[in-house]
Design a protein around this motif. Structure first.
Motif, PDB file in Angstrom:
ATOM      1  N   PRO A 160      -5.005  -3.576   9.008  1.00 29.28           N
ATOM      2  CA  PRO A 160      -4.635  -2.269   8.465  1.00 29.28           C
ATOM      3  C   PRO A 160      -5.454  -1.914   7.194  1.00 29.28           C
ATOM      4  O   PRO A 160      -5.190  -0.859   6.522  1.00 29.28           O
ATOM      5  CB  PRO A 160      -3.152  -2.457   8.129  1.00 29.28           C
ATOM      6  CG  PRO A 160      -2.984  -3.786   8.014  1.00 29.28           C
ATOM      7  CD  PRO A 160      -3.964  -4.651   8.578  1.00 29.28           C
ATOM      8  N   ALA A 169     -12.984  -9.757   6.564  1.00 32.27           N
ATOM      9  CA  ALA A 169     -11.664  -9.780   7.660  1.00 32.27           C
ATOM     10  C   ALA A 169     -12.274 -10.317   8.893  1.00 32.27           C
ATOM     11  O   ALA A 169     -13.179  -9.924   9.469  1.00 32.27           O
ATOM     12  CB  ALA A 169     -11.183  -8.379   7.496  1.00 32.27           C
ATOM     13  N   GLY A 219      -8.680  -0.881  -1.699  1.00 33.94           N
ATOM     14  CA  GLY A 219      -9.029  -0.227  -0.585  1.00 33.94           C
ATOM     15  C   GLY A 219      -7.412   0.354  -0.117  1.00 33.94           C
ATOM     16  O   GLY A 219      -7.014   1.093  -0.933  1.00 33.94           O
ATOM     17  N   THR A 253     -18.700  -6.134  -7.588  1.00 32.92           N
ATOM     18  CA  THR A 253     -19.434  -5.100  -6.637  1.00 32.92           C
ATOM     19  C   THR A 253     -18.410  -4.125  -5.959  1.00 32.92           C
ATOM     20  O   THR A 253     -17.345  -4.532  -5.735  1.00 32.92           O
ATOM     21  CB  THR A 253     -20.015  -5.811  -5.537  1.00 32.92           C
ATOM     22  OG1 THR A 253     -20.679  -7.049  -6.008  1.00 32.92           O
ATOM     23  CG2 THR A 253     -20.695  -5.029  -4.468  1.00 32.92           C
ATOM     24  N   PHE A 283       3.768 -15.165   7.283  1.00 34.59           N
ATOM     25  CA  PHE A 283       3.773 -13.949   6.675  1.00 34.59           C
ATOM     26  C   PHE A 283       5.037 -14.000   5.657  1.00 34.59           C
ATOM     27  O   PHE A 283       6.261 -14.473   6.149  1.00 34.59           O
ATOM     28  CB  PHE A 283       4.012 -12.726   7.521  1.00 34.59           C
ATOM     29  CG  PHE A 283       3.078 -12.194   8.453  1.00 34.59           C
ATOM     30  CD1 PHE A 283       2.056 -12.949   9.112  1.00 34.59           C
ATOM     31  CD2 PHE A 283       2.671 -10.758   8.475  1.00 34.59           C
ATOM     32  CE1 PHE A 283       1.004 -12.382   9.680  1.00 34.59           C
ATOM     33  CE2 PHE A 283       1.631 -10.388   9.193  1.00 34.59           C
ATOM     34  CZ  PHE A 283       0.923 -11.158   9.757  1.00 34.59           C
ATOM     35  N   VAL A 320     -18.411  -1.796  -2.769  1.00 36.40           N
ATOM     36  CA  VAL A 320     -18.805  -1.353  -1.464  1.00 36.40           C
ATOM     37  C   VAL A 320     -18.486   0.281  -1.445  1.00 36.40           C
ATOM     38  O   VAL A 320     -17.364   0.609  -1.403  1.00 36.40           O
ATOM     39  CB  VAL A 320     -18.377  -2.067  -0.231  1.00 36.40           C
ATOM     40  CG1 VAL A 320     -18.879  -1.629   0.876  1.00 36.40           C
ATOM     41  CG2 VAL A 320     -18.473  -3.618  -0.363  1.00 36.40           C
TER      42      VAL A 320
HETATM   43  C1  LIG Z   1       0.347  -6.248   8.987  1.00 37.12           C
HETATM   44  C2  LIG Z   1      -0.881  -6.953   8.411  1.00 37.12           C
HETATM   45  C3  LIG Z   1      -1.953  -7.682   9.303  1.00 37.12           C
HETATM   46  C4  LIG Z   1      -3.051  -8.115   8.732  1.00 37.12           C
HETATM   47  N1  LIG Z   1      -3.738  -8.620   9.633  1.00 37.12           N
HETATM   48  C5  LIG Z   1      -5.059  -9.389   9.144  1.00 37.12           C
HETATM   49  C6  LIG Z   1      -6.004 -10.057  10.041  1.00 37.12           C
HETATM   50  O1  LIG Z   1      -5.757 -10.067  11.042  1.00 37.12           O
HETATM   51  N2  LIG Z   1      -7.201 -10.384   9.473  1.00 37.12           N
HETATM   52  C7  LIG Z   1      -7.532 -10.213   8.100  1.00 37.12           C
HETATM   53  O2  LIG Z   1      -8.578 -10.657   7.772  1.00 37.12           O
HETATM   54  N3  LIG Z   1      -6.734  -9.793   7.432  1.00 37.12           N
HETATM   55  C8  LIG Z   1      -5.456  -9.005   7.841  1.00 37.12           C
HETATM   56  N4  LIG Z   1      -4.477  -8.440   6.730  1.00 37.12           N
HETATM   57  C9  LIG Z   1      -4.991  -8.415   5.387  1.00 37.12           C
HETATM   58  C10 LIG Z   1      -5.814  -7.114   4.982  1.00 37.12           C
HETATM   59  O3  LIG Z   1      -5.440  -5.859   6.151  1.00 37.12           O
HETATM   60  C11 LIG Z   1      -7.154  -7.306   4.842  1.00 37.12           C
HETATM   61  O4  LIG Z   1      -7.540  -8.231   4.150  1.00 37.12           O
HETATM   62  C12 LIG Z   1      -8.082  -5.896   4.593  1.00 37.12           C
HETATM   63  O5  LIG Z   1      -9.565  -6.406   5.011  1.00 37.12           O
HETATM   64  C13 LIG Z   1      -7.741  -5.650   3.296  1.00 37.12           C
HETATM   65  O6  LIG Z   1      -8.451  -4.385   3.355  1.00 37.12           O
HETATM   66  P1  LIG Z   1      -8.014  -3.489   2.151  1.00 37.12           P
HETATM   67  O7  LIG Z   1      -8.668  -1.974   2.301  1.00 37.12           O
HETATM   68  O8  LIG Z   1      -6.565  -2.918   2.137  1.00 37.12           O
HETATM   69  O9  LIG Z   1      -8.124  -4.006   0.809  1.00 37.12           O
HETATM   70  P2  LIG Z   1      -7.401  -4.228  -0.436  1.00 37.12           P
HETATM   71  O10 LIG Z   1      -6.279  -5.045  -0.155  1.00 37.12           O
HETATM   72  O11 LIG Z   1      -6.772  -2.852  -1.037  1.00 37.12           O
HETATM   73  O12 LIG Z   1      -8.262  -5.232  -1.259  1.00 37.12           O
HETATM   74  C14 LIG Z   1      -8.530  -6.615  -0.909  1.00 37.12           C
HETATM   75  C15 LIG Z   1      -9.630  -7.014  -1.921  1.00 37.12           C
HETATM   76  O13 LIG Z   1     -10.788  -6.187  -1.502  1.00 37.12           O
HETATM   77  C16 LIG Z   1     -11.302  -5.616  -2.609  1.00 37.12           C
HETATM   78  N5  LIG Z   1     -11.972  -4.369  -2.210  1.00 37.12           N
HETATM   79  C17 LIG Z   1     -11.354  -3.380  -1.591  1.00 37.12           C
HETATM   80  N6  LIG Z   1     -12.226  -2.191  -1.207  1.00 37.12           N
HETATM   81  C18 LIG Z   1     -13.114  -2.913  -1.695  1.00 37.12           C
HETATM   82  C19 LIG Z   1     -14.598  -2.009  -1.735  1.00 37.12           C
HETATM   83  N7  LIG Z   1     -14.793  -0.839  -1.251  1.00 37.12           N
HETATM   84  N8  LIG Z   1     -15.658  -2.685  -2.502  1.00 37.12           N
HETATM   85  C20 LIG Z   1     -15.404  -3.988  -3.134  1.00 37.12           C
HETATM   86  N9  LIG Z   1     -14.199  -4.493  -2.991  1.00 37.12           N
HETATM   87  C21 LIG Z   1     -13.162  -4.083  -2.239  1.00 37.12           C
HETATM   88  C22 LIG Z   1     -10.172  -5.327  -3.749  1.00 37.12           C
HETATM   89  O14 LIG Z   1     -10.602  -5.250  -5.134  1.00 37.12           O
HETATM   90  C23 LIG Z   1      -9.355  -6.690  -3.494  1.00 37.12           C
HETATM   91  O15 LIG Z   1     -10.017  -7.694  -4.118  1.00 37.12           O
HETATM   92  C24 LIG Z   1      -3.619  -7.988   7.303  1.00 37.12           C
HETATM   93  C25 LIG Z   1      -2.705  -7.148   6.463  1.00 37.12           C
HETATM   94  C26 LIG Z   1      -1.451  -6.804   6.885  1.00 37.12           C
HETATM   95  C27 LIG Z   1      -0.335  -6.073   6.087  1.00 37.12           C
END
Ligand SMILES: Cc1cc2nc3c(=O)[nH]c(=O)nc-3n(C[C@H](O)[C@H](O)[C@H](O)COP(=O)(O)OP(=O)(O)OC[C@H]3O[C@@H](n4cnc5c(N)ncnc54)[C@H](O)[C@@H]3O)c2cc1C
Length: 304
Positions: free
Chosen positions: A128, A139, A65, A183, A259, A185
């Motif tokens: 983010p 998340a 993502g 999967t 972190f 999404v």
């Molecule tokens: C500053 C900061 C703060 C954060 N705070 C939080 C917080 O408060 N709570 C929290 O839960 N997380 C937090 N995170 C972590 C992160 O943002 C979350 O886990 C977020 O949901 C990941 O989304 P992404 O689109 O970046 O996924 P990615 O990091 O790109 O992928 C994460 C996983 O999801 C899978 N994936 C991504 N998109 C899809 C899709 N469309 N279908 C199937 N699988 C998919 C990927 O293959 C991978 O396994 C934080 C990160 C940062 C940098």
């Protein structure tokens, strides 16, 4: 049908793939070597076509993502990165229901929902990632989780796209059945509720807490470790005097020990070594095993 490699490369480029892209540009840690191909499919047709090409030629694929919860390797990746991020499609609001593509920013969606007088996403504002990444990771923050508003999920599985009712009983702390590699999404339907008058203040408060407590000015992937049963990872790490501990350009944040940040010039290897060092020290001193929340990119590799 097996395609010669040149034909595959040409077909991927025809679909819009870019060649030789630094992974550091795709992930929030800002580390990692080059990816051979990166494609941001704009719609399901090109996503399906890219998957068909890779299946036919046995090319390894990784799905991202916004890359805010992954750690790539310094060696890079010789296959195709599919990045479902920022496809530009506007969310569709119908009463309290919203249908949205997986690549939409979760924070942008949370803000728009609150502006439209709806609640359910306000605590997730500031995470983010994309909406798809949020569903994949379930998340959550400040007592909210995406599963609380998830109604239906549109996925690619075993060769086809289909909507299904959300399997909420299979979702838990940073766990979901809607995650790559099984999967993809592509869209979700969320059931929000009318704002009871608190959503805006809650959202502002959650954002303020993030700004105060989290090292947002430095690249990271958020919380490095999952919350161990009965503990907080950050408190355990701080208790072991690891705040500020550094390997190369990677550092346990001085602001929030949960972190690991890239202070500048970190390699993926630096981050990984620091993760292992923190795990070793915390286990030795407290007996608690810290499990990374951050996913290693190579563990996401899939050959269909
Ligand atoms: C500053 C900061 C703060 C954060 N705070 C939080 C917080 O408060 N709570 C929290 O839960 N997380 C937090 N995170 C972590 C992160 O943002 C979350 O886990 C977020 O949901 C990941 O989304 P992404 O689109 O970046 O996924 P990615 O990091 O790109 O992928 C994460 C996983 O999801 C899978 N994936 C991504 N998109 C899809 C899709 N469309 N279908 C199937 N699988 C998919 C990927 O293959 C991978 O396994 C934080 C990160 C940062 C940098």
């Amino acid at each position: 049908m097996v395609y010669p490699k040149d034909n595959i490369a040409r077909a991927l480029i025809d679909l819009g793939a870019k060649e030789n892209v630094p992974l550091s540009e795709l992930v929030s840690f800002r580390v990692g070597g080059p990816a051979a191909f990166v494609l941001q499919p704009k719609e399901e047709g090109s996503l399906g076509r890219a998957l068909d090409l890779c299946r036919a030629a046995q090319i390894p694929v990784i799905l991202l993502g916004n890359g805010t919860n992954v750690l790539p390797s310094d060696e890079g990746f010789s296959g195709l990165i599919l990045q479902l991020s920022g496809d530009g499609t506007a969310p569709l609001f119908e009463g309290e229901k919203v249908t949205v593509g997986a690549g939409c920013s979760l924070t942008a969606l949370a803000k728009e929902s609150v502006q439209r007088g709806l609640m359910g996403l306000e605590r997730l504002c500031g995470i983010p990632g994309t909406v798809g990444g949020a569903v994949a990771m379930n998340a959550g923050a400040y007592g909210g989780e995406i599963k609380n508003v998830l109604k239906r999920v549109r996925c690619y599985r075993e060769g086809g796209f289909a909507w299904e009712d959300a399997r909420l009983d299979e979702m838990g702390y940073r766990r979901s059945p809607y995650t790559w590699p099984k999967t993809i999404v592509t869209a979700v339907e969320l059931q929000l509720a009318p704002d009871d008058g608190t959503a805006g203040d809650t959202m502002v408060d959650c954002m303020r807490r993030r700004r105060e407590k989290q090292p947002l000015s430095l690249p990271s992937a958020g919380s490095t470790f999952k919350r161990p049963e009965g503990h907080f990872a950050g408190a355990l790490i701080e208790g072991c005097h690891l705040k500020g501990c550094t390997v190369g350009g990677a550092q346990v944040s001085e602001l929030h020990a949960g972190f690991i940040v890239n202070r500048g010039g970190a390699t993926a290897g630096d981050v990984l070594s620091l993760i292992r060092h923190v795990q070793d020290v915390v286990y030795r001193e407290t007996g608690v095993t810290l499990e990374p929340e951050v996913k290693r990119l190579e563990d996401l590799l899939c050959i269909f």
